[in-house]
Structures are given as structure tokens and as C-alpha cells.
Design a protein around this motif. Sequence first.
Motif: not given
Lengths: 336, 248
Positions: A140-159
Motif C-alpha cells: 500500500i505504501v508503494e501504491v500510494s507513492d505511485e498514485l501520488s505521482q498522478d497529478e490529477f489524483l494527487n490534487s484531488l487528494a489534497k482537496a
Amino acid sequence: MLGLVAFIACKEERVLPDQNAEADFEYIEVETPAGFPAIDYPMENRPTAERIELGRLLFHDARLSRDNTVSCASCHLASHSFADNEAQSVGVDGLRGDRNAPSLANVAYHPYFFMDGGVQTLERQVIAPLDNVLEMDHDIVEVSDELSQDEFLNSLAKAAYGRNLDPFVLTRSIAAYERTLLSGDSPYDCYLQGDQFALTAEEKAGMELFFSERTQCGSCHSGFLLTDFSFNNIGLGEEYLDKGRRRVSGDESDNGKFKTPSLRNVALTAPYMHDGSLRTLEEVIDHFNSGGVDHDLKDDRIQQLNLTEEEQSQLKAFLLALTDKSFVTQDLPQQN
Amino acid sequence: MKHVMMLALAAAMITFIGCEDPEPIEGTLRLGAKAMYDGNSMIIGDIYTDNNDRPINIEQFRTYISSMKAVKDDGTIVHIKAIDQINFAESWFFDATLPAGDYYAITFGIGVPESINADQDPAQYPNDHVLGFTGNNGMFWSWNSGYIFTKFEGKTALDGDENSMTDPYAFHVGTDNFYEEFTFNVDFEIDEARTDVDIIFNCEQFLEGTDDSIDLATDNITHTADNIPLAERFMALFRDGINVELAN
């Protein structure tokens, strides 16, 4: 004083959003079906549009699995009330899971998760399929790191949570989405809401039989979700390879006991039972009509019923009337 | 002249007082943990002899230790650390600053307290926290309620041949019922010099004690819920295998 300092230090190790941060989020009211109670949301994960949308995207994202082939939606399809039609679902490398995939309809109300009740929160439940070598087999840590590189998903995470996409965001957002999977618009619900014509005569006869002293189906399949979440051995076999509730309780008397499933949309979730061993509703009705297989721990309520063919048809008709067609045709995001 | 003499005396007194060492108000306790086997330091992977004269190695020995406190002679309880994970493949100690004075006991829990176990999850902590996804180092059951409190596992040779260590054993103990707090009497003083206190885990006693003996030929695996009786027996022996002593 030192004790106080130590206590505060301990609390500060946690990474839950603080109250000020929470105040920045715009919480929304998720509409619940008529007759359903209010949902008891975790304070740390009350619903917002961003949380639900992020969860919905992640739920359908196959990057959650080691080989990018399996998403949550692979085994929890909307068309099947967020279950599937496999006895055991297919995970990475074509491996089969241990148990039949359950429907996710109305999981917002479930008090515990998995057929043995081993996990207490929906947020924690998200971790298990990711970790399971027969399902997603990923870190789950690797998955999260990888997905956090997706700008759209990461911006949604911050929001959504005021932070980068990490395991906290991943587990919370998927749980937030799953809590929106509310199903309560079947003909049976319309009947309960006062529409006397919502059920046919055959369906009504099946409903009366279902809740009768004679069949006692309704003694476990009770309440608005048609389950009391109790653990029962229903005589599926003389031996249980899967020990059910015993796996987490360690109690011999829990051998072969599994959580009573909700019967909402049951017509869409074949095959049935923890191992998918009963292929159709007819086989399920036949099982209960026969009284099941003898087992020391079989529930006393499982007895031979001597239902006529007409009565069996009535019971099936009632089970079919538990289907909420609007639930299984809702809009879904594109698969990644 | 009289005033001058009094001023000189006062100055001398102040100087004298200023030169005297002040009483320390706090000092350092170094709380450490050591694994032993038959009186020697246990080294992960080394071969020892078990209670049935078979060769045994320990490949992994980890435990959560929590609610660490020291108790002063006047009964005051001083918190040391909330929780940590001891990996006996590495050295472990924690330096705590405590009020100066005389102490008579160390208390701690083995495992994760109920309040942060079953209804919590690693996602609530930074990844490298001892309760986080990376930091827990495999000490979390994703399919069950909470953290693995203690892992003690390795291999033995049931035929006695230490060249064929192929028979595994694993004691994985967790769930709220197995959380236990310990109090050990140990007299020590906190002053300007560092004081070292060690928690000793005598590994050979985990399989052989006064009232019980575990034979790895027949009783060699528990993940707690799948074999609660063995988890209980192991923890009873484990408990008796712990002691606390002043190291300096």
C-alpha cells in the motif's frame, strides 16, 4: 507534568487531520433511501464531494494491484450489486481468492467486515485485498507513492484530505465512496413505503413465507438490510475447510459459522454462500428446504421445511423483488 | 570599615555558594532490551540447543513494548515512552529524561494496548512509525483485529541434525486478550550520571519453564486465533522468561 508531556507527544504522533483542517472541508449530505436510518460516519472521514470522487476513481483503478490487472471493481461490479458472478474472484496472476466476493450494497451500515467479521471498520477493510497475495498482492505504501505521482489524483487528494495521496487518503477515500453505495429502491421497499401494488400476489405470498415462524428465514435476515449480521453454521457440509468465524475468534464453537449476508439484490449476486457452492437461488432454497447437512454446530433453525414447489416459487419471487434496478445502472467512471 | 568587611564576607559567601554543585533536577535513564539464550547474548540465525536437545535457530524475534514507565520511591509514576517495537536483530534502547531521585520499579506492556489496536489501522500513522505500514515490519494482520504483539520464529531440525534446519516454528501472538502489563522491582537512582536498566528476554525459557514445556515436534505454530491454547502456553512461558536488571 512529564506524564502530560508524554501523553501529548504520543497524541502528536497520530496524523489524523486536526479540527482546523477539518473545518476547511465542505461536508455534504448523502441522501439515504426512504426508511433507512442516518449513517454514522467516522469523524475523520465525513463525506465530501472530493473524497467520494477520489474514492470512486481509486476503486476503479487497476494500479492498486501488483500487475495492474485488478481493481476493486474487478470483483465488485455495479451490474452485480457490487459483487460478481464467480464462486471465487480472480486476482493477480489468475489466482482465485478464498471466498465468494460479497456485495458492497449498503456497507455504510455494516458493523464489521469479511464473512468472519475480522475487521471492524470500512477504512481498515480496504487494506486487506491490497495486501492479499490472492487478490491485489501489492504494497500500500508503494501504491500510494505511485498514485501520488498522478497529478490529477494527487490534487484531488489534497482537496479531499489536505494532504498528498498516501495510505491514509487511499483507505479513507475508497471507504468514503463505498459508503455512497446505497440500495433501497426495490419493489419490496416501495411496498414497505405504502405502495400496496408494488409486489405481486406471488411475491407477497413469498414475503409472508419468508418472515413466517415456519421458515424462520427472517429470524436472521431481518431489519432493513435483511441481515442481523449474526454468525451461523447453516449445514453446508460435514466438514468446513474454511473455518469461518473460528479463524478470528479461535473458538471451536465458531467452526463453519459465517456472517449472515444481506439479501438486498440477491438475485444479482449468484453464486451463493461463502464458497460460492450454491449456484442459483433455486439451489439455495432447496438447501434450506432440505434442512442442510448434519453438523454438530448447525443452527437449530435449519430444519427440513417440506415446502411445496409453489411455495418455493413464491420464496424465489420474493427474493427477486429485492432487486433495486436503479442501483445497478448508476453512472460509473471510466476504467483505467 | 565595618561595612567594607561585611561586604567582603558576603561576597565570599556568595562565591562559596556559587562553587557548590547544584542538586540535579533530572537525569537520563537508558532503558534497553537484550535477548539471551542460556546466559549468552542471543544472535539471530545462530544455532542453539532447545529443551529437547534439538538444534534451534531464531530467525525473527520482534515484540511491541508499550506504556513504559518508571516508579519513584514516593510512588510517583513517570512516563518514559508510549510505544516502540523491539527487533532483536538490532540493539534497542531508549534514553528518557526523568526527574532526579530514587526509583524502585519499571513497568511496561508487551503488545499494543487495546485503545490503539483493533479499531485503529496503520494508515493513521506516518509510514515509518512503529505502528505505520512500513514501520510495523509485518507486525499487522490486515485480515484480523490489529497488530501482532510478538513474533518468535525460526527453524529446528526434528531429526537432531543441525545441518538440516528445515522444520519451521512460529509463535505469532496478538489480539487484545493477550496484551499484558508487567511491573519489575529494580532500585535505581536518577542523577547527573546516566543510569542503564535492561529488560532481559531469556529465549530458552520461551519453550521450557517451571510448569510447562513446548515440544516443537508437536506444537510449533500459532497465529493466535488458529491455535489459542498454544498462544496461551507460549505467552505464559514468555512472561516467565522476562526480567529487568540494573546494567551499571
